[in-house]
Every structure is written in structure tokens, then in C-alpha cells.
Design a protein around this motif. Structure first.
Motif, PDB file in Angstrom:
ATOM      1  N   THR A 162       0.844  -1.199   0.000  1.00 24.95           N
ATOM      2  CA  THR A 162       0.000   0.000   0.000  1.00 24.95           C
ATOM      3  C   THR A 162       0.880   1.250   0.000  1.00 24.95           C
ATOM      4  O   THR A 162       2.104   1.158   0.096  1.00 24.95           O
ATOM      5  CB  THR A 162      -0.894   0.066   1.265  1.00 24.95           C
ATOM      6  OG1 THR A 162      -0.101   0.415   2.393  1.00 24.95           O
ATOM      7  CG2 THR A 162      -1.626  -1.252   1.503  1.00 24.95           C
ATOM      8  N   ARG A 163       0.226   2.409  -0.039  1.00 23.76           N
ATOM      9  CA  ARG A 163       0.940   3.682   0.103  1.00 23.76           C
ATOM     10  C   ARG A 163       0.623   4.309   1.455  1.00 23.76           C
ATOM     11  O   ARG A 163       0.740   5.515   1.637  1.00 23.76           O
ATOM     12  CB  ARG A 163       0.578   4.617  -1.049  1.00 23.76           C
ATOM     13  CG  ARG A 163       1.183   4.119  -2.365  1.00 23.76           C
ATOM     14  CD  ARG A 163       1.036   5.090  -3.499  1.00 23.76           C
ATOM     15  NE  ARG A 163       1.380   6.454  -3.182  1.00 23.76           N
ATOM     16  CZ  ARG A 163       2.586   7.014  -3.349  1.00 23.76           C
ATOM     17  NH1 ARG A 163       3.589   6.282  -3.812  1.00 23.76           N
ATOM     18  NH2 ARG A 163       2.785   8.276  -3.069  1.00 23.76           N
ATOM     19  N   SER A 164       0.253   3.500   2.417  1.00 25.51           N
ATOM     20  CA  SER A 164      -0.062   4.001   3.752  1.00 25.51           C
ATOM     21  C   SER A 164       1.124   4.769   4.332  1.00 25.51           C
ATOM     22  O   SER A 164       2.271   4.345   4.206  1.00 25.51           O
ATOM     23  CB  SER A 164      -0.389   2.827   4.680  1.00 25.51           C
ATOM     24  OG  SER A 164      -0.509   3.285   6.016  1.00 25.51           O
ATOM     25  N   PRO A 165       0.842   5.905   5.002  1.00 24.51           N
ATOM     26  CA  PRO A 165       1.928   6.622   5.669  1.00 24.51           C
ATOM     27  C   PRO A 165       2.420   5.890   6.919  1.00 24.51           C
ATOM     28  O   PRO A 165       3.538   6.121   7.367  1.00 24.51           O
ATOM     29  CB  PRO A 165       1.297   7.967   6.031  1.00 24.51           C
ATOM     30  CG  PRO A 165      -0.162   7.687   6.094  1.00 24.51           C
ATOM     31  CD  PRO A 165      -0.436   6.591   5.112  1.00 24.51           C
ATOM     32  N   ASP A 166       1.566   5.025   7.476  1.00 25.76           N
ATOM     33  CA  ASP A 166       1.959   4.248   8.657  1.00 25.76           C
ATOM     34  C   ASP A 166       2.713   3.019   8.192  1.00 25.76           C
ATOM     35  O   ASP A 166       2.186   2.169   7.473  1.00 25.76           O
ATOM     36  CB  ASP A 166       0.709   3.851   9.459  1.00 25.76           C
ATOM     37  CG  ASP A 166      -0.016   5.051  10.014  1.00 25.76           C
ATOM     38  OD1 ASP A 166       0.658   6.012  10.421  1.00 25.76           O
ATOM     39  OD2 ASP A 166      -1.261   5.041  10.043  1.00 25.76           O
ATOM     40  N   ARG A 167       4.000   2.933   8.606  1.00 28.18           N
ATOM     41  CA  ARG A 167       4.886   1.848   8.165  1.00 28.18           C
ATOM     42  C   ARG A 167       6.173   1.913   8.981  1.00 28.18           C
ATOM     43  O   ARG A 167       6.444   2.928   9.624  1.00 28.18           O
ATOM     44  CB  ARG A 167       5.177   1.943   6.676  1.00 28.18           C
ATOM     45  CG  ARG A 167       5.721   3.284   6.235  1.00 28.18           C
ATOM     46  CD  ARG A 167       5.920   3.427   4.718  1.00 28.18           C
ATOM     47  NE  ARG A 167       4.764   3.115   3.929  1.00 28.18           N
ATOM     48  CZ  ARG A 167       4.623   2.034   3.146  1.00 28.18           C
ATOM     49  NH1 ARG A 167       5.582   1.162   3.028  1.00 28.18           N
ATOM     50  NH2 ARG A 167       3.533   1.822   2.467  1.00 28.18           N
ATOM     51  N   PRO A 168       6.974   0.848   8.982  1.00 24.06           N
ATOM     52  CA  PRO A 168       8.192   0.833   9.809  1.00 24.06           C
ATOM     53  C   PRO A 168       9.150   1.998   9.542  1.00 24.06           C
ATOM     54  O   PRO A 168       9.690   2.591  10.474  1.00 24.06           O
ATOM     55  CB  PRO A 168       8.836  -0.508   9.467  1.00 24.06           C
ATOM     56  CG  PRO A 168       7.694  -1.385   9.054  1.00 24.06           C
ATOM     57  CD  PRO A 168       6.743  -0.463   8.338  1.00 24.06           C
TER      58      PRO A 168
END
Length: 131
Positions: A85-91
Motif C-alpha cells: 500500500t501507500r499508507s503513511p503508517d509503516r516501519p
């Protein structure tokens, strides 16, 4: 291995809350300013008004523990891993934003369309590749 990133610029934007931000720049992004840190002014040489650039941002308000999300925040869709995805929430919350330079003055690039929060650090700027 240790990786160290230092901001080269910051976003000056009217967006102050994650809920205000469009999902992508082309979906309601706004005009905003990229304020370049003084020690990187020479790196602006060659940038031109009207050119497309890629801003690589550090999404400092992201949830770095998040590994799965409902795509586009739509809970009716099954969860996917954030790498799909292009989610801003990520490691490692690196944002990628293709924008057009509208104006260049001293240490400021006025760009459009941008969907990023005010104060977001920029870790790099690259010219957009042409097809």
C-alpha cells in the motif's frame, strides 16, 4: 548497520492534522512551500519553475509499528501489508510526492499538489524521471 538521515528541508503547509490530508496529491493536494536549510542552498542549482520533482519526506507523525492496514482506510476492504500500500503508517515512513515547482525564491520552492502536514521533514529531492 546504522542509517542516519538528516532533514534537508521542511514543508510549510496549511495542513495541520493527518485527517485533513488527501490520500494522494492529485486527490486534493494543495500548494505548499519547501523551505530548504541554508547549508543545502547550492543543491538547488538547476531546479526550474515548471519542473516536476520528487520529494522524499519523513512522515514524522506515522505509526511505525503498523504492519497491516485496510487500503485507503476503507474497513470494508481486507487488510494488506503496508508494503503493498501507500499508507503513511509503516516501519520506515518515507513519503514519495511528485510535485511541480510553481515558484523558486532564495531558499523556498513553492510546489503543487502536495498532501503533507506542516513541518514534515524532507530527506531528499530528486528530479522526476521522464518516460
Amino acid at each position: 548497520m546504522e542509517i542516519t538521515l538528516s532533514p534537508i528541508a521542511y514543508i510549510n503547509s496549511t495542513l495541520n492534522d493527518k485527517k485533513e490530508c488527501p490520500k494522494q496529491g492529485h486527490e486534493g493536494g494543495i500548494e505548499a512551500q519547501v523551505i530548504i536549510e541554508p547549508e543545502y542552498l547550492d543543491a538547488m542549482k538547476g531546479l526550474k519553475e515548471g519542473s516536476e520533482i520528487i520529494l522524499l519526506t519523513w512522515l514524522h507523525k506515522a505509526d511505525r509499528t503498523c504492519l497491516e492496514v485496510h487500503p485507503r482506510g476503507d474497513s470494508s476492504r481486507p487488510k494488506r501489508g503496508v508494503f503493498a500500500t501507500r499508507s503513511p503508517d509503516r516501519p520506515n515512513p518515507i513519503g514519495v510526492h511528485k510535485v511541480t515547482i510553481k515558484k523558486i525564491t532564495e531558499n523556498t520552492l513553492t510546489v503543487y499538489p502536495l498532501e503533507t502536514l506542516d513541518g514534515t521533514p524532507i530527506v531528499d529531492i530528486k528530479v522526476a524521471m521522464r518516460k
